[in-house]
Motif scaffolding. Sequence first.
Motif, mmCIF file in Angstrom:
data_model
loop_
_atom_site.group_PDB
_atom_site.id
_atom_site.type_symbol
_atom_site.label_atom_id
_atom_site.label_comp_id
_atom_site.label_asym_id
_atom_site.label_seq_id
_atom_site.Cartn_x
_atom_site.Cartn_y
_atom_site.Cartn_z
ATOM 1 N N ARG A 336 -1.322 -15.707 69.990
ATOM 2 C CA ARG A 336 -1.892 -16.532 71.058
ATOM 3 C C ARG A 336 -2.827 -17.605 70.479
ATOM 4 O O ARG A 336 -2.781 -18.769 70.884
ATOM 5 N N THR A 340 -2.402 -23.567 69.110
ATOM 6 C CA THR A 340 -2.863 -24.950 68.915
ATOM 7 C C THR A 340 -2.332 -25.488 67.586
ATOM 8 O O THR A 340 -1.820 -26.610 67.518
ATOM 9 N N HIS A 433 -12.546 -27.937 78.058
ATOM 10 C CA HIS A 433 -12.829 -28.642 76.804
ATOM 11 C C HIS A 433 -13.887 -29.725 76.961
ATOM 12 O O HIS A 433 -14.423 -30.197 75.969
HETATM 13 C C1 2HG Z 1 -6.791 -22.535 73.640
HETATM 14 O O1 2HG Z 1 -6.858 -21.966 74.729
HETATM 15 C C2 2HG Z 1 -7.634 -23.751 73.401
HETATM 16 O O2 2HG Z 1 -6.088 -22.101 72.717
HETATM 17 C C3 2HG Z 1 -6.888 -24.971 72.888
HETATM 18 O O3 2HG Z 1 -8.395 -24.060 74.512
HETATM 19 C C4 2HG Z 1 -5.648 -25.335 73.609
HETATM 20 O O4 2HG Z 1 -4.285 -26.553 72.029
HETATM 21 C C5 2HG Z 1 -4.877 -26.562 73.108
HETATM 22 O O5 2HG Z 1 -4.811 -27.560 73.836
#
Ligand code: 2HG
Length: 474
Positions: A336, A340, A433
């Motif tokens: 998880r 990103t 964010h």
């Molecule tokens: C997550 O929930 C972060 O992993 C980043 O808030 C999300 O990559 C992203 O936009």
Amino acid sequence: MNSPMRHAPAPDLLSRFAAIVGDKYAVTDPNDLAPHLIEGRGLYHGRSAMMLKPGSTAEVAAILKLANETRTAIVPQGGNTGLVGGQIPFDGELILSLTRLDKIREIDVRSNTMTCEAGVVLQKAQDAAAANDRLFPLSLGSEGSCTIGGNLSSNAGGTGALAYGIARELMVGVEVVLADGRIMNLLRKLKKDNTGYDLRHLFVGAEGTLGVITAAVVKLFPRPRSVETAFLGVPSPEAAVKLLNLAQSQIAGTVTGFELIIREIVEFALKHGHNVRDPLASKHPWYVLMEVSSQQAEGLRDNLEEFLGSAIEQDLVTDATLAANLDQAKAFWHMRHTLTEVQKPEGGSIKHDVSVPVAEVPAFLAEASDAVTKLIPGSRPVPFGHLGDGNIHYNVSQPVGADKADFLARWGDVNAVVDKIVLKHNGSISAEHGIGRLKRDTLPKVKDPVALALMRDFKRVLDPNGILNPGKVL
Ligand code: 2HG
Ligand code: ZN
């Protein structure tokens, strides 16, 4: 509002700043500054002549006093993990790094509070709580490097918000240095303190534009005696929402995590992630990573199995795997948290950190994917996120083989299409964010005009010379 200095401060002024922290902590070497001028997504490259690393609140106060008197702009920075450019000096501002303020001042297990300085790394705070048989539940992908001050300044959300609240709700007290160098000490451990305006929350989520958070009292929770983690294949976001509602009403434990993930980004993780394995034997269009916690040491696994059995019967879940042990649970969360990173090798990615009421998530997802793929045929929406909070990271990867720069040039167009759908569903264009630089120009289009005017008034009162993180949020 007066404008702060937009050019590099003269050498004699830089020396006065350096004298406050000592030369060792006034960083000017371009190689040492470089990592602090860019952010994780590589979207922004800033410039700065000096990064100051104060070792105490008093030094932060002295820096801001001098900055205010000399109209020198300052950008506060913690772990530099922000996702909207809030921590980047765009116009030669001095960087104020809070990372040396890294002491946990106190853990009060009986009051269930922890007093941390701003530069304490989130993971260190979590570990310190655990060592005292308590839970500090804020949890983010960047927890190994983000800091408590940054978490509060950006009002971070993360995966535990569903059960325990966002950063704002985890903050009990705060110490802030104001633009003129005054120190405001609201480091109380009180749930109830009805002594006039509650100023603490002005600084949470303000992204360093109203003051600099130097320390905070945060809430601790009892450590759960049992935690179970399941990776579930689900047929649709609609089924996932029903599953969430059912879990919240039926499981004799608390749902402490409920993440929705589209198959396409699992493919990215399998292709580009380290140590990532497909959690289920067959492919599913959507997944839910679900965590439940209980204060009872026994029985949670049985409850969860029984619950999942009935969810499968109701066609809400098509396949399920329960973590057999802590390592497997960690492997689920690792996948998880890698989501990103694994978008990067796929080329350009246009991001939306949005929220809509939980019940509207399925409609939002369907409408957004339709609109985005119509706008840019071949573009690949890879939404995932904190379904329990209605917070979706609606990220769109470039079409395979497309030119990255050409795709990223469409950022504004894609945002406009997605944001319109978000607003139609009474959602927010920034869920967790923040605004930073990335969404600064969008804010006036979506914020209530009276609220926006008040925000500007607060900024003028608290930072009349505009030295604090200029050009961010407003
Ligand atoms: C997550 O929930 C972060 O992993 C980043 O808030 C999300 O990559 C992203 O936009
Ligand atoms: Zn997130």
